[in-house]
Design a protein around this motif. Sequence first.
Motif, short mmCIF file in Angstrom:
data_model
loop_
_atom_site.label_atom_id
_atom_site.label_comp_id
_atom_site.label_asym_id
_atom_site.label_seq_id
_atom_site.Cartn_x
_atom_site.Cartn_y
_atom_site.Cartn_z
N THR A 33 6.09 37.39 16.75
CA THR A 33 4.86 38.01 17.26
C THR A 33 4.91 39.54 17.16
O THR A 33 3.87 40.19 17.07
N GLY A 34 6.13 40.10 17.17
CA GLY A 34 6.25 41.56 17.01
C GLY A 34 5.63 42.02 15.70
O GLY A 34 5.02 43.09 15.62
N TYR A 37 1.98 42.76 16.11
CA TYR A 37 1.73 44.08 16.71
C TYR A 37 2.03 45.18 15.69
O TYR A 37 1.35 46.21 15.64
N ARG A 38 3.03 44.94 14.86
CA ARG A 38 3.36 45.92 13.82
C ARG A 38 2.25 46.01 12.78
O ARG A 38 1.94 47.10 12.29
N ARG A 89 8.77 47.15 9.02
CA ARG A 89 10.03 47.37 9.73
C ARG A 89 10.40 48.84 9.96
O ARG A 89 11.45 49.12 10.53
N ALA A 97 3.67 50.31 17.17
CA ALA A 97 3.41 48.96 17.68
C ALA A 97 3.65 48.91 19.18
O ALA A 97 2.85 48.34 19.94
N SER A 98 4.73 49.53 19.63
CA SER A 98 5.02 49.53 21.07
C SER A 98 3.91 50.26 21.82
O SER A 98 3.46 49.81 22.88
N SER A 101 0.56 48.31 21.77
CA SER A 101 0.61 47.01 22.43
C SER A 101 0.30 47.12 23.92
O SER A 101 0.23 46.11 24.61
N ARG A 107 -3.97 43.15 22.76
CA ARG A 107 -3.21 42.00 23.27
C ARG A 107 -4.06 40.74 23.25
O ARG A 107 -3.59 39.68 22.83
N GLY A 127 9.08 37.32 21.22
CA GLY A 127 8.25 38.48 21.58
C GLY A 127 8.66 39.06 22.91
O GLY A 127 9.86 39.16 23.22
N ARG A 128 7.66 39.48 23.69
CA ARG A 128 7.93 40.08 25.00
C ARG A 128 7.30 39.29 26.13
O ARG A 128 7.76 39.31 27.26
N ASP A 129 6.18 38.60 25.81
CA ASP A 129 5.37 37.93 26.84
C ASP A 129 5.13 36.47 26.49
O ASP A 129 4.15 35.89 26.93
N ILE A 130 6.01 35.88 25.70
CA ILE A 130 5.74 34.52 25.23
C ILE A 130 5.89 33.53 26.40
O ILE A 130 5.00 32.71 26.64
N ARG A 178 11.56 52.73 24.16
CA ARG A 178 10.73 51.55 23.88
C ARG A 178 10.88 50.51 25.00
O ARG A 178 9.89 49.92 25.47
N ASP A 182 7.83 49.09 27.20
CA ASP A 182 7.52 47.66 27.17
C ASP A 182 7.63 47.04 28.58
O ASP A 182 6.88 46.13 28.93
N ARG A 185 4.59 48.73 31.14
CA ARG A 185 3.16 48.73 30.84
C ARG A 185 2.44 47.79 31.81
O ARG A 185 3.02 46.84 32.33
O1 DC Z 1 9.80 42.74 18.41
P1 DC Z 1 9.32 44.01 17.68
O2 DC Z 1 10.26 45.17 17.79
O3 DC Z 1 8.95 43.72 16.25
O4 DC Z 1 7.96 44.42 18.44
C1 DC Z 1 7.30 45.63 18.19
C2 DC Z 1 6.51 46.04 19.43
O5 DC Z 1 5.43 45.13 19.63
C3 DC Z 1 7.29 46.04 20.72
O6 DC Z 1 7.85 47.31 21.02
C4 DC Z 1 6.29 45.65 21.77
C5 DC Z 1 5.24 44.91 21.02
N1 DC Z 1 5.25 43.47 21.29
C6 DC Z 1 4.58 43.03 22.41
O7 DC Z 1 4.07 43.84 23.17
N2 DC Z 1 4.48 41.71 22.66
C7 DC Z 1 5.05 40.81 21.85
N3 DC Z 1 4.91 39.50 22.11
C8 DC Z 1 5.77 41.23 20.71
C9 DC Z 1 5.88 42.59 20.46
#
Ligand code: DC
Length: 222
Positions: A33-34, A37-38, A89, A97-98, A101, A107, A127-130, A178, A182, A185
């Motif tokens: 999922t990152g 956002y990228r 990347r 992306a951070s 997001s 979102r 991801g971060r919020d899965i 970062r 993250d 937020r």
């Molecule tokens: O996992 P990554 O480094 O590729 O993610 C890039 C940015 O995307 C990360 O700093 C925060 C955001 N992100 C997010 O908010 N929620 C997600 N599910 C995945 C990534």
Amino acid sequence: MAHSIAIDGPAGAGKSTIAKRVARALGYVYVDTGAMYRAMAVYLLQNHVSADDDAAVSAQCGGADITIRYSDGEQHVFLNGSDVTGLLRSEEVGSMASRCSTNRKVREKLVELQQKLAASEDVVMDGRDIGTVVLPHAECKIFMTADADVRAKRRCLELEQKGQSADMQKIAADIRERDERDKTREISPLKQAEDAVLLDTSDMTIEEVTAKILEIAGLTAR
Ligand code: DC
């Protein structure tokens, strides 16, 4: 109902490497999922939208049509019809992306896409919020962490292996910045779900982490 495994955690904890292996072992689709956002970050950078201007990000993000396709098991991200996988990347795109997001509209749009994917396929999604927001009913939730210095070292090694120069101190500072953004937020911050298993991978090999998750998934899979 399709099966799902949710892997959350901070940047550089090894989520994507591990998630890919777990997906391969189980025959599930890996969803990064990152990368979505990228791709949004690439769109905003191309359109010279400042991440600090929340209203502008909200107004512009609707113009990004992001889709995912798989070829030979690899995820490809398309932005308005073009494959942007190769652009995702860089540090610039990661930082953007951070920052973008944190925006609610961004979102909402990407979470909808992620939920649609998981409804039709068995997935390992990272991801971060899965585990907290995207797939709150995932059968198996992992929260993967590692010490910030260990994560910075891994990132340096990755860059050096690609023949790129790496400034360890700068990378460590970027990682900390970062993480902070993250975690703090307002919307869907990086947070361990109550029912997620915490895995600190600082002193674990890739094989050990993969085996551990497969073991946990075996115990909790329906
Ligand atoms: O996992 P990554 O480094 O590729 O993610 C890039 C940015 O995307 C990360 O700093 C925060 C955001 N992100 C997010 O908010 N929620 C997600 N599910 C995945 C990534």
